[in-house]
Design an enzyme around this catalytic site. Structure first.
Site, PDB file in Angstrom:
ATOM      1  N   HIS A  71       0.584  -1.090  -0.315  1.00 50.26           N
ATOM      2  CA  HIS A  71      -0.223  -0.295  -0.329  1.00 50.26           C
ATOM      3  C   HIS A  71       0.412   1.427  -0.280  1.00 50.26           C
ATOM      4  CE1 HIS A  71      -2.220   3.237   2.361  1.00 50.26           C
ATOM      5  NE2 HIS A  71      -2.860   2.972   1.452  1.00 50.26           N
ATOM      6  N   ARG A 114      31.579  -3.625 -14.855  1.00 49.65           N
ATOM      7  CA  ARG A 114      32.719  -4.946 -14.566  1.00 49.65           C
ATOM      8  C   ARG A 114      31.886  -5.065 -13.372  1.00 49.65           C
ATOM      9  NH1 ARG A 114      32.622   0.569 -13.338  1.00 49.65           N
ATOM     10  NH2 ARG A 114      33.706   2.549 -14.368  1.00 49.65           N
ATOM     11  N   ARG A 136      33.563  -7.264 -19.005  1.00 47.79           N
ATOM     12  CA  ARG A 136      34.963  -6.950 -18.126  1.00 47.79           C
ATOM     13  C   ARG A 136      35.137  -8.481 -17.827  1.00 47.79           C
ATOM     14  NH1 ARG A 136      38.414  -2.435 -15.812  1.00 47.79           N
ATOM     15  NH2 ARG A 136      37.429  -3.410 -14.036  1.00 47.79           N
ATOM     16  N   GLU A 146      45.194  -1.587 -22.538  1.00 51.08           N
ATOM     17  CA  GLU A 146      45.843  -1.037 -21.485  1.00 51.08           C
ATOM     18  C   GLU A 146      47.490  -0.966 -20.596  1.00 51.08           C
ATOM     19  OE1 GLU A 146      43.251  -1.890 -18.182  1.00 51.08           O
ATOM     20  OE2 GLU A 146      43.687  -4.206 -18.458  1.00 51.08           O
ATOM     21  N   GLY A 155      41.985   1.253 -22.214  1.00 51.43           N
ATOM     22  CA  GLY A 155      41.868   1.434 -20.682  1.00 51.43           C
ATOM     23  C   GLY A 155      42.698   2.463 -20.540  1.00 51.43           C
ATOM     24  N   SER A 156      42.120   3.568 -20.087  1.00 55.33           N
ATOM     25  CA  SER A 156      43.164   4.858 -20.272  1.00 55.33           C
ATOM     26  C   SER A 156      43.975   5.734 -18.834  1.00 55.33           C
ATOM     27  CB  SER A 156      42.612   6.483 -20.810  1.00 55.33           C
ATOM     28  OG  SER A 156      41.380   6.448 -19.781  1.00 55.33           O
ATOM     29  N   ASN A 157      43.391   4.971 -17.437  1.00 52.81           N
ATOM     30  CA  ASN A 157      43.387   4.483 -16.621  1.00 52.81           C
ATOM     31  C   ASN A 157      45.370   3.983 -16.589  1.00 52.81           C
ATOM     32  OD1 ASN A 157      41.376   6.313 -15.834  1.00 52.81           O
ATOM     33  ND2 ASN A 157      40.889   4.910 -14.548  1.00 52.81           N
ATOM     34  N   ASP A 158      45.198   2.731 -16.711  1.00 57.01           N
ATOM     35  CA  ASP A 158      46.186   1.776 -16.915  1.00 57.01           C
ATOM     36  C   ASP A 158      47.511   2.200 -17.824  1.00 57.01           C
ATOM     37  OD1 ASP A 158      46.199  -0.256 -14.489  1.00 57.01           O
ATOM     38  OD2 ASP A 158      45.180  -1.407 -15.224  1.00 57.01           O
ATOM     39  N   CYS A 191      37.150   2.933 -22.466  1.00 48.67           N
ATOM     40  CA  CYS A 191      35.965   2.757 -21.785  1.00 48.67           C
ATOM     41  C   CYS A 191      36.533   3.361 -20.338  1.00 48.67           C
ATOM     42  CB  CYS A 191      35.652   1.310 -20.999  1.00 48.67           C
ATOM     43  SG  CYS A 191      37.146   0.584 -20.327  1.00 48.67           S
TER      44      CYS A 191
END
Length: 801
Positions: free
Chosen positions: A426, A516, A584, A686, A707-710, A757
């Site tokens: 309700h 992920r 991934r 990456e 994977g631009s970070n790694d 990504c």
């Protein structure tokens, strides 16, 4: 129909008969006539028409007295509303049922008893109707009586149903919508009871009730008669089934959430005047789902068939709100109610409104979220209906549960929080209708939240609604979707939390560029996969006990992992179907794996986990090979059993060509063969080696996702977690841009998909512009960056024309 004036059997009723029998009975008649031949089980019964209601008032000569009792009513005054409602109900109750009408009801009941047994048990349900307002919704405002048998109980239940046209909620609703009280009539449905007191029952929606996502069937269920689910007295089990692949013959149960189900409503004892009563559910039953997978799928098929039928009749999509019951004597599943859903289906589809919480604080309580808004204000706990009049406009209502009598004050609330109830109770239904956010099933809200406390309630974070300490800042983003241009570059999203997937799918997108597994494993599964396979290697009794508790109800501990992971992934993949969703495979570092339950027994300490035993190197190694096999089983289940072939798999941190070979072979061994049933396998691009040897890697993979970070970390030699070097970590560095360009061009050269990504395009619009000019195929962004970056991409593409 013979000489009957006031009785119509279900087989004589169609949906067009709403003016005479109300929406509830018209729908039951429509389904009984049209859908029983499609193997949908509907109990038989009959309707006492709205003409009978007017006959009751006219025969007793009480119409004017009834009008006088409501003259000058102020629905904002809860006390005045309660007094006048009580008076109006008394007038109808005292009017009684005329002899000619009672003879017809008795005769129909006798005929039903011939079909089902002497003095058969029936449900007596109210079905309000307004002749000139066929689309008005009066759902849940009047009374229902269960386990009614024998003339005396039936007559009393019918009398009380007629009187329930004047419940406080019904009166308030009509005033609010400017309906004339005396142009609304009441029909009664009398139908054979389904013995769900010996089994289970619940509610189904053919749409997600919170996000409006239309491709799922949402089922709730608990033990016993269905009133507890509707009234919010229990926290029910929840199930989601994906309609498109269900209709293709797959088994797409994409989500299962157990409810606590502490009580169940059963029949009253023998000759007792109390027709139903609540009893406690044994602990062992509470831990199990109230229906099995076959029954979940059967109910979903019923629901999809009903939705298709009504949509065909209306000439447009008509999401449905359905009640179901399982008979404990025969194990058959029945549909006992169906009506069009009235909240999400009426929402504007051309404007997207998204709430974002800007800060977080201590979570005081949590439960099921209703709606997707955020509200802040002062807590007002109401523990008794007599205190309703003290509630002030803009306060946050906190209660054990709510009933129809509470509705006049629910309209004044900034938000609603209840201890009990699921998404179809309700409190949830009314808050949805009012556009007020709610958290239901919070269990101990009335204990932990105190009067006058400042809180912020967020329903903008997926399935879980959270109540935070203090007044927190939040903002709302509104996007007009009309005339929004389409980019040539695919604009995709990064996503980890399945609970956000339905809602985020509404943002214009081309799919998911990175889903992920880590969030699903840490939040849903919680246990190291190897600990599920080899519990004998663990010595800590506390850890073993915790694993036993989590995996109880599953055939094996491995099944627990596979089912939880497959459902988390399937929820994301289904939300964006048939667009591509790139998932991934697990990419925990060894220290992160060690923090999972039982993980310390299967991981070793590394001095630099960031470039240690992670990603592809684990999948074929004896220390994790069996764990990877479970991941593969889950992915295979999503594609083959649920039919979600838009799932693309991606391998992280694949350092060498030999490693690529081994991983592809390991996947094939576990039933995931590249190219089979359209399976594509991407690799995270990456590591510099991925770019330098992109021609060679292209022989093993169908696409590359940067994977631009790694890649930044390993190109510049900067530890991305180092605070000292934070200013040196910059994806816009010329060296990084050069290696990204090489990756895009290399993928193009080999006819492979190129995407990104990593974080860079979400943070830096100029980096997104650079990628477009390089000719990248897709850019995957954080959800809150999609609209902003899409406009930048559109602008860049126009400049390039």
């Amino acid at each position: 129909m013979g000489d009957r004036k006031y009785i119509r059997w279900f087989e004589e009723i169609r949906i067009e008969d709403i003016p005479s029998v109300g929406g509830k009975n018209a729908s039951l008649g429509e389904m009984y006539r049209e859908l029983t031949e499609k193997d949908i089980k509907i109990p038989n019964g009959f309707a006492v028409t709205a003409d009978a209601y007017w006959h009751v008032l006219e025969s007793a000569g009480v119409l004017q007295e009834l009008k006088d009792s409501l003259e000058g009513l102020d629905t904002a005054d809860v006390t005045d509303l309660a007094e006048r409602g009580k008076k109006a109900r008394s007038i109808v109750l005292d009017a009684g049922i005329p002899d000619d009408l009672w003879e017809e009801i008795k005769e129909a009941y006798d005929k039903l008893s011939e079909e089902y047994g002497v003095e058969t048990d029936v449900a007596v349900r109210s079905s309000a109707t307004a002749e000139d307002l066929p689309d008005a919704s009066f759902a849940g405002q009047q009374e229902t009586y269960l386990n009614v048998h024998g003339y005396h109980s039936l007559k009393d239940a019918c009398n009380r149903c007629f009187a329930s046209l004047f419940t406080d909620r019904a009166i308030s609703y009509r005033v609010h919508h400017k309906f004339d009280h005396f142009k609304v009539g009441l029909s009664i449905g009398v139908m054979k009871m389904v013995r769900s007191d010996l089994a289970s029952s619940g509610v189904i929606f053919t749409i997600d009730t919170e996000s409006g996502f239309e491709d799922v069937v949402f089922i709730t269920g608990a033990y016993g008669l269905g009133e507890n689910v509707v009234q919010g007295l229990v926290n029910p089990d929840e199930f989601y089934v994906f309609k498109p692949t269900l209709k293709e013959g797959y088994r797409p149960i994409i989500k299962k959430k157990p409810g606590s189900k502490e009580i169940k409503m059963i029949y009253g004892r023998g000759d007792s005047r109390i027709l139903t009563r609540n009893v406690e559910v044994p602990l062992a039953d509470r831990r199990k789902f109230c229906i099995n997978d076959e029954e979940i799928l059967q109910l979903a098929k019923y629901a999809a068939t009903i939705e298709d039928h009504y949509s065909k009749k209306k000439g447009k999509a008509v999401p449905m709100d359905i009640e179901w019951a399982k008979d404990g004597n025969t194990d058959e599943l029945f549909i006992v109610q169906a009506r069009p859903e009235t909240v999400q289906s009426r929402k504007r589809k051309d404007v997207l409104e998204t709430y974002f919480l800007d800060e977080h604080s201590n979570v005081l309580v949590s439960g099921r979220s209703v709606g997707d808004k955020i509200a802040a204000g002062k807590v007002h706990v109401i523990d008794d209906v007599s205190k309703l009049s003290s509630f002030q406009h803009g306060e946050i209502l906190v209660a054990d549960t709510t009933t129809p009598d509470w509705e006049p004050i629910m309209k004044r609330a900034a938000a609603i929080i209840t201890n009990k109830g699921g998404r179809t109770c309700h409190a949830a239904i009314v808050s949805r209708e009012l556009g007020v956010p709610a958290v239901v099933g919070a269990e101990d809200a009335t204990e932990k939240l105190k009067n006058g406390m400042d809180v912020t309630m967020s329903c903008a974070e997926g399935d879980i609604g959270r109540v935070y300490e203090g007044i927190l800042p939040f903002h709302i983003e509104t996007v007009d979707l009309k005339g929004l241009g389409k980019t040539k570059t695919e604009m995709m999203m990064n996503l980890g939390n399945p609970e956000e997937a339905f809602g985020l799918s509404m943002i214009p997108n081309d799919g998911i560029g990175l889903a992920r597994l880590e969030f699903i494993i840490t939040s849903y599964i919680k246990v190291h996969p190897m600990a599920l396979i080899h519990p004998e290697k663990m010595e800590d009794e506390g850890v073993l006990e915790e694993i036993e508790k989590l995996t109880s109800g599953y055939k094996t501990k491995e099944d627990y992992f596979v089912e939880k992971l497959s459902q988390g992934v399937a929820t994301i993949v289904a939300s964006f179907y048939p667009k591509p969703v790139v998932v991934r495979m697990s990419d925990f570092k060894s220290n992160e794996y060690a923090s999972l339950i039982g993980g310390e027994y299967f991981e070793f300490e590394e001095s630099n986990p960031m470039i240690g035993f992670r990603g592809a190197s684990r999948y074929y190694d004896e220390r994790y090979r069996e764990g990877f096999a479970l991941e593969c089983r889950a992915m295979k289940k999503v594609r083959d059993e649920m039919g979600l072939t838009n799932l693309i798999l991606m391998i992280p941190f694949c350092r060498r060509i030999e490693e690529a070979e081994k991983v592809i072979a390991e996947m094939k061994k576990n039933g995931l063969e590249r190219g089979q049933n359209g399976l594509q396998v991407y690799v995270m691009c990456e590591i510099p080696s991925n770019v330098l040897l992109i021609d060679e890697f292209s022989k093993y993979f169908d696409g590359f996702s940067i994977g631009s970070n790694d890649l930044t970390q390993l190109t510049l030699g900067v530890d991305r977690d180092s605070e000292i070097l934070a200013s040196s970590f910059d994806e816009r560095d010329e060296a990084v841009k050069k290696i990204v360009s090489m990756a895009v061009q290399g993928a193009k050269r080999n006819g492979k998909h190129s995407g990104i990504c990593g974080q860079a395009p979400s943070d830096f619009p100029e980096f997104a512009e650079f990628l477009v000019r390089e000719g990248i195929d897709s850019i995957s962004l954080n959800p809150d960056s999609v609209m902003k970056i899409s406009l930048k991409v559109l602008e860049t593409e126009k400049e390039m024309e």
